[in-house]
Write an enzyme that holds these catalytic residues in place. Sequence first.
Site, PDB file in Angstrom:
ATOM      1  N   ASN A 138      -3.430 -23.490 -28.461  1.00 43.98           N
ATOM      2  CA  ASN A 138      -2.904 -23.913 -27.165  1.00 43.98           C
ATOM      3  C   ASN A 138      -1.427 -23.585 -26.972  1.00 43.98           C
ATOM      4  O   ASN A 138      -0.846 -23.930 -25.944  1.00 43.98           O
ATOM      5  CB  ASN A 138      -3.098 -25.423 -26.983  1.00 43.98           C
ATOM      6  CG  ASN A 138      -4.548 -25.817 -26.904  1.00 43.98           C
ATOM      7  OD1 ASN A 138      -5.294 -25.644 -27.861  1.00 43.98           O
ATOM      8  ND2 ASN A 138      -4.978 -26.347 -25.773  1.00 43.98           N
TER       9      ASN A 138
ATOM     10  N   VAL B 203       2.137 -22.879 -22.898  1.00 43.47           N
ATOM     11  CA  VAL B 203       1.587 -24.084 -23.511  1.00 43.47           C
ATOM     12  C   VAL B 203       0.416 -24.544 -22.649  1.00 43.47           C
ATOM     13  O   VAL B 203       0.602 -24.903 -21.478  1.00 43.47           O
ATOM     14  CB  VAL B 203       2.646 -25.196 -23.616  1.00 43.47           C
ATOM     15  CG1 VAL B 203       2.041 -26.457 -24.238  1.00 43.47           C
ATOM     16  CG2 VAL B 203       3.835 -24.721 -24.447  1.00 43.47           C
ATOM     17  N   CYS B 204      -0.782 -24.497 -23.214  1.00 44.65           N
ATOM     18  CA  CYS B 204      -1.984 -24.840 -22.455  1.00 44.65           C
ATOM     19  C   CYS B 204      -2.297 -26.322 -22.603  1.00 44.65           C
ATOM     20  O   CYS B 204      -2.743 -26.776 -23.660  1.00 44.65           O
ATOM     21  CB  CYS B 204      -3.172 -24.014 -22.952  1.00 44.65           C
ATOM     22  SG  CYS B 204      -3.072 -22.285 -22.505  1.00 44.65           S
ATOM     23  N   LEU B 205      -2.035 -27.065 -21.537  1.00 39.39           N
ATOM     24  CA  LEU B 205      -2.317 -28.494 -21.507  1.00 39.39           C
ATOM     25  C   LEU B 205      -2.758 -28.882 -20.100  1.00 39.39           C
ATOM     26  O   LEU B 205      -2.150 -28.455 -19.114  1.00 39.39           O
ATOM     27  CB  LEU B 205      -1.073 -29.304 -21.873  1.00 39.39           C
ATOM     28  CG  LEU B 205      -0.705 -29.501 -23.340  1.00 39.39           C
ATOM     29  CD1 LEU B 205       0.629 -30.224 -23.439  1.00 39.39           C
ATOM     30  CD2 LEU B 205      -1.780 -30.286 -24.075  1.00 39.39           C
TER      31      LEU B 205
ATOM     32  N   THR C 186      -1.876 -26.212 -16.898  1.00 40.58           N
ATOM     33  CA  THR C 186      -2.073 -24.874 -17.478  1.00 40.58           C
ATOM     34  C   THR C 186      -3.421 -24.770 -18.178  1.00 40.58           C
ATOM     35  O   THR C 186      -3.732 -23.740 -18.780  1.00 40.58           O
ATOM     36  CB  THR C 186      -0.949 -24.551 -18.487  1.00 40.58           C
ATOM     37  OG1 THR C 186      -0.823 -25.643 -19.402  1.00 40.58           O
ATOM     38  CG2 THR C 186       0.366 -24.344 -17.762  1.00 40.58           C
TER      39      THR C 186
END
Length: 444
Positions: A85, A92-94, A99
Amino acid sequence: MSNQSIYRVIRELSEIQRNTDLSIAVACRDSDVRNVKALIIGPPETPYEFGFFEFTVKFPEEYPEKAPTVTAKTTNAGRCRFNPNIYAGGKVCLSILGTWRGERGEEWSSAQGLESILISIQSLMSPNPYENEPGFENANASEDKKAQAQYVAKIRHETLRISIIQRLEDYLGIHSDGAVDDFPALEESGEPRTEYDVEPTPPPFEPFKDLCKRRFLWYYDSYILSIDQAEKEVKPNQNFAIMPFEGGGNTMPGKFNYPELRRRIQLIHAVLYREMDYWAEEGALQLRKDTTIASQLGRQFQEIVEIYKKNDMVTVDLELVDKNPFVWLLTYFGRPMTNLDGGMFRIKIAISPRFPEEQPRVIFGTRMFHHRVSRNGVLCYFPKRPDELKYHIEAIIDAIEDTEPPYDPRTLVNPEASKLYWGSADDKKLYNRQLRRAVQRSME
């Protein structure tokens, strides 16, 4: 950005800076609260353990109705993806940031803020980050378990190499060939010498520089222990395994080389000790020039001496080394009826001419077996007010004498002592015997 949004950001920054979380730090330039730097220290007992991971946070005009943009900066210049992530390019994949598409209720809301974002990112730094990749959450097949171990192994290596070693080498002027920049020559004023015909370049904004140096000294034994253990599991120059979800430049390629990491990390440790000697040289020049900081430290020293002359609860002696107010020597006498009874421990306090921006380094000169004292004598302690030295002295004594500390692996800087202290009843007895031996040696 409206005044209301600015006040909200300022309040959130202040709250994080005031709290006692040892894993998160934030900072911004005074004139630019929309652009924040954040540091997350990797959680214990994970492959990210005690690594220094930096992020930038940009707040939009519509904050807090709209989430900020977060970018990972600890990526080895875009070549290292530290987590499924956290991409090599910094994304930043959250779901909280918008995202990543998460479950209902996981999206951003104005009730959330900077601290919740940083805690969410920190939660990605788990013991098994392989499972963070969508589709691999419940990977239990034997091949998956092998890949999980391989993924953890290379994250551990790169945490040491990139987030710790490269960062500290940059701070200290240590080059890839092992050469070290000399500390700058000093003018009689005590300031580093510069060329008279060249306008000095403003230093880059590095708000976590001193924090990382101090934490490196705290966790040095843990870093060495991690290298010791990892060397048994991989061969030098063994290639990193490529994960099934890595590709398209968003990878973590490389080779294991723990002997080289050991050499570099030991050099950093040595240079940090040299830095303390440099502080003493700077301080001696400041004293001769009777600068403000030298006078202030001298006054604080005298005030603290008087405080402990009147204190019947604890016995300490304080003196200046070579009359230098930037180098204090604290002699601590163990309290009667405790495990420290009869002990006499000499403790050096090295103070920077840039105090309090740079915090003191506290080193035991007398060998001590204690969960808050590293094998090299570095003390882990927490002053209530970092800008006043009397609180440092108070915190040093509290750290030594604390008989009922809460368990917090972020404060345990001696792995051997900590394992015994929080082990079985027999382990605790062995810890106390080792501590008593240190007390007896201190009297010899």
